[in-house]
Design a protein around this motif. Sequence first.
Motif, PDB file in Angstrom:
ATOM      1  N   ASP A 139       0.858  -1.184   0.000  1.00 33.72           N
ATOM      2  CA  ASP A 139       0.000   0.000   0.000  1.00 33.72           C
ATOM      3  C   ASP A 139       0.894   1.234   0.000  1.00 33.72           C
ATOM      4  OD1 ASP A 139      -1.964   1.910   0.247  1.00 33.72           O
ATOM      5  OD2 ASP A 139      -3.041   0.885   1.856  1.00 33.72           O
ATOM      6  N   SER A 141      -1.786   5.940  -1.883  1.00 34.50           N
ATOM      7  CA  SER A 141      -2.252   6.873  -2.911  1.00 34.50           C
ATOM      8  C   SER A 141      -3.771   6.835  -3.048  1.00 34.50           C
ATOM      9  CB  SER A 141      -1.599   6.540  -4.257  1.00 34.50           C
ATOM     10  OG  SER A 141      -1.934   5.216  -4.660  1.00 34.50           O
ATOM     11  N   ARG A 142      -4.398   5.755  -2.555  1.00 34.13           N
ATOM     12  CA  ARG A 142      -5.857   5.632  -2.570  1.00 34.13           C
ATOM     13  C   ARG A 142      -6.395   5.845  -1.160  1.00 34.13           C
ATOM     14  NH1 ARG A 142      -6.680   0.393  -3.102  1.00 34.13           N
ATOM     15  NH2 ARG A 142      -8.924   0.741  -3.002  1.00 34.13           N
ATOM     16  N   ASP A 197      -9.123   5.238   0.010  1.00 40.48           N
ATOM     17  CA  ASP A 197     -10.096   4.222   0.401  1.00 40.48           C
ATOM     18  C   ASP A 197      -9.450   2.837   0.509  1.00 40.48           C
ATOM     19  OD1 ASP A 197      -9.561   3.839  -2.267  1.00 40.48           O
ATOM     20  OD2 ASP A 197     -11.650   3.534  -2.872  1.00 40.48           O
ATOM     21  N   SER A 198      -8.128   2.782   0.736  1.00 42.59           N
ATOM     22  CA  SER A 198      -7.465   1.474   0.798  1.00 42.59           C
ATOM     23  C   SER A 198      -7.752   0.728   2.093  1.00 42.59           C
ATOM     24  CB  SER A 198      -5.954   1.630   0.600  1.00 42.59           C
ATOM     25  OG  SER A 198      -5.355   2.275   1.705  1.00 42.59           O
ATOM     26  N   TYR A 207      -5.443  10.005   5.519  1.00 36.35           N
ATOM     27  CA  TYR A 207      -4.635   9.966   4.300  1.00 36.35           C
ATOM     28  C   TYR A 207      -4.336  11.407   3.917  1.00 36.35           C
ATOM     29  CZ  TYR A 207      -5.961   5.047   3.652  1.00 36.35           C
ATOM     30  OH  TYR A 207      -6.145   3.698   3.800  1.00 36.35           O
ATOM     31  N   SER A 211      -8.299  -4.096   2.244  1.00 33.48           N
ATOM     32  CA  SER A 211      -9.582  -3.487   2.613  1.00 33.48           C
ATOM     33  C   SER A 211     -10.554  -4.465   3.253  1.00 33.48           C
ATOM     34  CB  SER A 211     -10.258  -2.819   1.406  1.00 33.48           C
ATOM     35  OG  SER A 211     -10.812  -3.769   0.528  1.00 33.48           O
TER      36      SER A 211
END
Length: 388
Positions: free
Chosen positions: A165, A168-169, A171-172, A186, A362
Amino acid sequence: MKMQQTYCVSAAPAAAVVNGTYQVLARKESANDGSVYGLFFGADDPQQLSQFYVFWVDPANQSYAVQKLDQGVWTALTQNPVTGNMWLGSTAIAGGANSNLLKVRRQGDEIRLYVNGVFIDRLFDNSFPQNGVAGIANWFGYDTSTATARFDDFRIDRFTVVYADDYSRPDSGWFVGTQEVCQASYLNGLYRTATQPDYVCVYGAPAPGQANGLFSVEVNRGETFYQTAYGLIFAIEGNFDRFYAFLVIPDSQSYAAARYDNGAWTGLTNNPVYNDAWLFSDQINPSTAVNRLAAERDGPSITLFANDANLGTVFDLSPFPLSGSGFGVINWSSQYETAIADFDRYQVTAWEPGETGVIVASSPEGVLRSLPLPPFLNPPDEGTTVDE
């Protein structure tokens, strides 16, 4: 008495793997059979087999040895300090015609040996750095009428990245928000954590877990007037009831390995001068500079790395070893000021059979917990301020 008689080797019909794990289940035909069986690896040409290592197991004496063959010349890599020969005893080896699970883990010049899931030895040799052929071996080691060994469940596993990970997302799946004295979010491709004064906050990755593996992350602290610590956690059980921690204080370039067990902290590293768990390394970048940390757990052994430098290996010899598989990060504040730590590029590499499939991120959701400061692990010179 073992006799230098005939041995036979058979290469596995598989692609060469230089670094990885090799294992096989082996047994001899009867208790009176003359077999000394083994697992060979690091071989060159599967048709010629002029170079290789071999991990021998002798169930008759519950002993093992490692040799290397190089163009017809045998060299022992193990040595018994009492007898002077290459054979070492191990109660992990099942005697007679019972089955034994042999495993070798090779990475660079390090060779680790296991029997029936028990780590028994670690050797260092890098004579064949490009060779990756592996297979089975049987040695007619005793003056008997037969030497028949049976092998099953042979397998080779590469070192494989199973979780990654880069944040960058958003919602990870890692925890976001505020809970008691801990915060996380984040921010610009980083996972930012905040811990209020006089606490430790631990954050679990949104993944089912990995028991043994190489856990790594890049991390730097925010600006602060006092010393703070950050690091990795792994082998998490329950609601962070038990886990291992690799902690770094960047400003003093200090590090420690510790075990948390239902409210009790135990240092696995030891500084005999100051009688605490903190050790110094100039490989640790000070102040707000980024440090790449890694901790490799393999059963009771834990090897620590800072910026790709090996800091050493510690062993947890507790009769109640940790059985958890969760992993995550830790942020430790000073007694006087909130600590900010930004994490990036979290990665887990595995090599265990059955554990090299990619972990689905996730699920479950990331979790966190606040813990009181471990008293005996208090950072040295806690009152020291940091010049920015």
